[in-house]
Design a protein around this motif. Sequence first.
Motif, mmCIF file in Angstrom:
data_model
loop_
_atom_site.group_PDB
_atom_site.id
_atom_site.type_symbol
_atom_site.label_atom_id
_atom_site.label_comp_id
_atom_site.label_asym_id
_atom_site.label_seq_id
_atom_site.Cartn_x
_atom_site.Cartn_y
_atom_site.Cartn_z
ATOM 1 N N CYS A 1 0.832 -1.208 0.000
ATOM 2 C CA CYS A 1 0.000 0.000 0.000
ATOM 3 C C CYS A 1 0.865 1.255 0.000
ATOM 4 N N ALA A 2 1.959 1.243 0.754
ATOM 5 C CA ALA A 2 2.861 2.396 0.788
ATOM 6 C C ALA A 2 3.540 2.598 -0.568
ATOM 7 N N ARG A 3 3.935 1.506 -1.213
ATOM 8 C CA ARG A 3 4.584 1.599 -2.538
ATOM 9 C C ARG A 3 3.624 2.191 -3.560
ATOM 10 N N VAL A 4 2.381 1.703 -3.572
ATOM 11 C CA VAL A 4 1.387 2.202 -4.527
ATOM 12 C C VAL A 4 1.039 3.661 -4.201
ATOM 13 N N ALA A 5 0.977 4.009 -2.928
ATOM 14 C CA ALA A 5 0.704 5.398 -2.535
ATOM 15 C C ALA A 5 1.798 6.329 -3.044
ATOM 16 N N ARG A 6 3.056 5.902 -2.945
ATOM 17 C CA ARG A 6 4.158 6.732 -3.474
ATOM 18 C C ARG A 6 4.005 6.914 -4.981
ATOM 19 N N TRP A 7 3.645 5.843 -5.683
ATOM 20 C CA TRP A 7 3.462 5.944 -7.131
ATOM 21 C C TRP A 7 2.317 6.909 -7.449
ATOM 22 N N LEU A 8 1.209 6.774 -6.737
ATOM 23 C CA LEU A 8 0.067 7.662 -6.987
ATOM 24 C C LEU A 8 0.417 9.125 -6.735
ATOM 25 N N ALA A 9 1.271 9.376 -5.766
ATOM 26 C CA ALA A 9 1.651 10.755 -5.445
ATOM 27 C C ALA A 9 2.512 11.381 -6.539
ATOM 28 N N GLU A 10 3.228 10.559 -7.303
ATOM 29 C CA GLU A 10 4.187 11.073 -8.285
ATOM 30 C C GLU A 10 3.808 10.834 -9.733
ATOM 31 N N VAL B 1 -2.785 -4.434 -6.555
ATOM 32 C CA VAL B 1 -2.370 -3.042 -6.758
ATOM 33 C C VAL B 1 -3.607 -2.145 -6.794
ATOM 34 N N VAL B 2 -4.687 -2.632 -7.404
ATOM 35 C CA VAL B 2 -5.945 -1.879 -7.396
ATOM 36 C C VAL B 2 -6.425 -1.728 -5.952
ATOM 37 N N ARG B 3 -6.405 -2.824 -5.194
ATOM 38 C CA ARG B 3 -6.818 -2.751 -3.783
ATOM 39 C C ARG B 3 -5.986 -1.721 -3.026
ATOM 40 N N ALA B 4 -4.677 -1.756 -3.220
ATOM 41 C CA ALA B 4 -3.778 -0.822 -2.521
ATOM 42 C C ALA B 4 -4.107 0.621 -2.898
ATOM 43 N N ALA B 5 -4.411 0.866 -4.171
ATOM 44 C CA ALA B 5 -4.759 2.225 -4.609
ATOM 45 C C ALA B 5 -6.059 2.695 -3.963
ATOM 46 N N VAL B 6 -7.028 1.789 -3.834
ATOM 47 C CA VAL B 6 -8.297 2.136 -3.195
ATOM 48 C C VAL B 6 -8.069 2.443 -1.713
ATOM 49 N N VAL B 7 -7.301 1.592 -1.044
ATOM 50 C CA VAL B 7 -6.997 1.810 0.377
ATOM 51 C C VAL B 7 -6.346 3.181 0.557
ATOM 52 N N ASP B 8 -5.359 3.490 -0.277
ATOM 53 C CA ASP B 8 -4.663 4.773 -0.149
ATOM 54 C C ASP B 8 -5.562 5.948 -0.505
ATOM 55 N N SER B 9 -6.257 5.857 -1.623
ATOM 56 C CA SER B 9 -7.021 7.016 -2.095
ATOM 57 C C SER B 9 -8.149 7.404 -1.148
ATOM 58 N N LEU B 10 -8.708 6.438 -0.435
ATOM 59 C CA LEU B 10 -9.791 6.733 0.494
ATOM 60 C C LEU B 10 -9.318 6.836 1.943
ATOM 61 N N GLY B 11 -8.016 6.633 2.167
ATOM 62 C CA GLY B 11 -7.493 6.700 3.525
ATOM 63 C C GLY B 11 -8.041 5.595 4.415
ATOM 64 N N LEU B 12 -8.266 4.420 3.844
ATOM 65 C CA LEU B 12 -8.830 3.294 4.587
ATOM 66 C C LEU B 12 -7.746 2.573 5.380
ATOM 67 N N PRO B 13 -8.124 1.885 6.432
ATOM 68 C CA PRO B 13 -7.135 1.074 7.150
ATOM 69 C C PRO B 13 -6.752 -0.142 6.311
ATOM 70 N N GLY B 14 -5.519 -0.594 6.450
ATOM 71 C CA GLY B 14 -5.045 -1.753 5.694
ATOM 72 C C GLY B 14 -5.849 -3.014 5.954
ATOM 73 N N SER B 15 -6.583 -3.059 7.048
ATOM 74 C CA SER B 15 -7.370 -4.251 7.381
ATOM 75 C C SER B 15 -8.499 -4.518 6.376
ATOM 76 N N VAL B 16 -8.886 -3.532 5.571
ATOM 77 C CA VAL B 16 -9.951 -3.753 4.583
ATOM 78 C C VAL B 16 -9.417 -4.291 3.252
ATOM 79 N N PHE B 17 -8.118 -4.334 3.101
ATOM 80 C CA PHE B 17 -7.478 -4.724 1.836
ATOM 81 C C PHE B 17 -8.087 -5.996 1.240
ATOM 82 N N TRP B 18 -8.178 -7.065 2.015
ATOM 83 C CA TRP B 18 -8.653 -8.348 1.490
ATOM 84 C C TRP B 18 -10.173 -8.381 1.315
ATOM 85 N N ARG B 19 -10.864 -7.343 1.714
ATOM 86 C CA ARG B 19 -12.314 -7.309 1.581
ATOM 87 C C ARG B 19 -12.742 -6.600 0.299
#
Length: 193
Positions: free
Chosen positions: A118-127, A143-161
């Motif tokens: 999620c942190a890696r994808v967040a860095r990519w989205l920022a740049e 990677v789509v899940r990670a982008a959704v988690v980052d873009s909405l500021g969700l906790p990492g616990s929702v990743f697999w949902r």
Amino acid sequence: MTSRVLLVSPAMSASLRRARFDDGASIEDGGAARARSAADSLPSLARVLTSPAVRCRETAAALGLDGASVPELAGLDVGRWRGRTLEEVGAAEPEAVGRWLTDPGCAPHGGESVRELCARVARWLAEAPAPEGRTLAVVEPEVVRAAVVDSLGLPGSVFWRLDVPPLSVTELSGRAGRWNLRLGRPLGGPEDG
């Protein structure tokens, strides 16, 4: 200026069908045909990118796209579990799988944790977004899940949902720090604006 990032999940592959951690398998013929039939539905694009994974590069090619392979868009590194099915790993290491699925900071496979992805994808989205036009990236579902988690500021616990079907489009519009999200439109499906 508002950026638009379209994240397209890859076409179906035997690995995806069997819940096998990426083993470099190609997309299925039916998935490639579905991608080819959806190619005309793509909007005009400023830039095309892909994950380095075989199935992502093949999906892009089936869509008629020639995109640069971007290491930051690689799927989750599952270390020693690569090439094995979730069922196989769960039978051999049930406690490790249980921790991995509930603790975003856990990486019992020796690879990357969900939090690190999620942190890696967040860095990519920022740049990464193009200042004008749309960026389309064919990327693994995680990677789509990670982008959704980052873009909405969700906790990492929702990743697999978060479910990401093959050949679906997740669209981010806005800019780093303030994204709007359009989820899971089938590729080739109607676009409302």
